[in-house]
Design a protein around this motif. Sequence first.
Motif, PDB file in Angstrom:
ATOM      1  N   ILE A  19     -10.406 -20.844 -24.017  1.00 32.74           N
ATOM      2  CA  ILE A  19     -11.730 -20.572 -24.583  1.00 32.74           C
ATOM      3  C   ILE A  19     -11.793 -19.268 -25.372  1.00 32.74           C
ATOM      4  CG2 ILE A  19     -12.900 -21.875 -22.765  1.00 32.74           C
ATOM      5  CD1 ILE A  19     -13.673 -19.130 -21.542  1.00 32.74           C
ATOM      6  N   PRO A  27     -15.919 -20.485 -26.764  1.00 30.50           N
ATOM      7  CA  PRO A  27     -16.644 -20.972 -25.595  1.00 30.50           C
ATOM      8  C   PRO A  27     -17.618 -22.108 -25.900  1.00 30.50           C
ATOM      9  CG  PRO A  27     -17.325 -18.746 -26.160  1.00 30.50           C
ATOM     10  CD  PRO A  27     -16.156 -19.065 -27.012  1.00 30.50           C
ATOM     11  N   ALA A  45     -11.338 -22.279 -16.772  1.00 27.56           N
ATOM     12  CA  ALA A  45     -11.426 -21.557 -18.047  1.00 27.56           C
ATOM     13  C   ALA A  45     -10.200 -20.665 -18.175  1.00 27.56           C
ATOM     14  CB  ALA A  45     -12.697 -20.725 -18.082  1.00 27.56           C
ATOM     15  N   ALA A  48      -9.213 -16.429 -22.259  1.00 26.82           N
ATOM     16  CA  ALA A  48     -10.439 -15.984 -22.914  1.00 26.82           C
ATOM     17  C   ALA A  48     -10.231 -14.747 -23.776  1.00 26.82           C
ATOM     18  CB  ALA A  48     -11.515 -15.704 -21.865  1.00 26.82           C
ATOM     19  N   THR A  64     -16.275 -15.950 -21.321  1.00 31.43           N
ATOM     20  CA  THR A  64     -16.192 -16.736 -20.085  1.00 31.43           C
ATOM     21  C   THR A  64     -17.582 -17.004 -19.525  1.00 31.43           C
ATOM     22  OG1 THR A  64     -14.012 -15.800 -19.640  1.00 31.43           O
ATOM     23  CG2 THR A  64     -15.159 -16.828 -17.785  1.00 31.43           C
ATOM     24  N   PHE A  67     -19.246 -19.671 -21.664  1.00 31.10           N
ATOM     25  CA  PHE A  67     -18.682 -20.980 -21.359  1.00 31.10           C
ATOM     26  C   PHE A  67     -19.263 -21.535 -20.063  1.00 31.10           C
ATOM     27  CE2 PHE A  67     -15.298 -23.507 -19.290  1.00 31.10           C
ATOM     28  CZ  PHE A  67     -15.197 -24.535 -20.217  1.00 31.10           C
ATOM     29  N   THR A  68     -19.312 -20.721 -19.012  1.00 29.45           N
ATOM     30  CA  THR A  68     -19.833 -21.198 -17.731  1.00 29.45           C
ATOM     31  C   THR A  68     -21.309 -21.561 -17.818  1.00 29.45           C
ATOM     32  OG1 THR A  68     -20.273 -18.951 -16.924  1.00 29.45           O
ATOM     33  CG2 THR A  68     -18.152 -19.892 -16.372  1.00 29.45           C
ATOM     34  N   VAL A  75     -17.097 -24.912 -12.913  1.00 29.00           N
ATOM     35  CA  VAL A  75     -16.170 -24.045 -13.647  1.00 29.00           C
ATOM     36  C   VAL A  75     -15.498 -23.095 -12.664  1.00 29.00           C
ATOM     37  CG1 VAL A  75     -15.923 -22.282 -15.435  1.00 29.00           C
ATOM     38  CG2 VAL A  75     -17.567 -24.151 -15.748  1.00 29.00           C
ATOM     39  N   VAL A  77     -12.740 -19.837 -12.446  1.00 31.40           N
ATOM     40  CA  VAL A  77     -12.130 -18.778 -13.240  1.00 31.40           C
ATOM     41  C   VAL A  77     -10.902 -18.264 -12.489  1.00 31.40           C
ATOM     42  CG1 VAL A  77     -12.499 -16.512 -14.284  1.00 31.40           C
ATOM     43  CG2 VAL A  77     -14.375 -18.166 -14.195  1.00 31.40           C
TER      44      VAL A  77
END
Length: 97
Positions: A19, A27, A45, A48, A64, A67-68, A75, A77
């Motif tokens: 991402i 993202p 993810a 980043a 990040t 994106f979430t 999601v 991480v």
Amino acid sequence: MASPLPLFHYGAQLVVINIGGTFTTGPTEAAYVINDLISPAAVIASHANEAATENGKVVAGTRTARFTELVSAAVHVPLSGRTMAFNGAAGCISGCN
């Protein structure tokens, strides 16, 4: 509704997606891929290109975090020194945030 082709064909429920937005999807584009094209149960993810976490939590205002916010699937991480493990249905069984 039938599953999208990648899930139907391979049965994948867990996806790792980059991402960073430099040489990969950003993202917003990555969230579109997850939500509209793949529809997995969970996503990790990755790449980043930023310090995305602090004390094990996603930092607000990062790629990040964006994106979430956009993804409807669970999601996860990745964190340094922590190994994540998943079952066949993409449920986290250890090491997830």
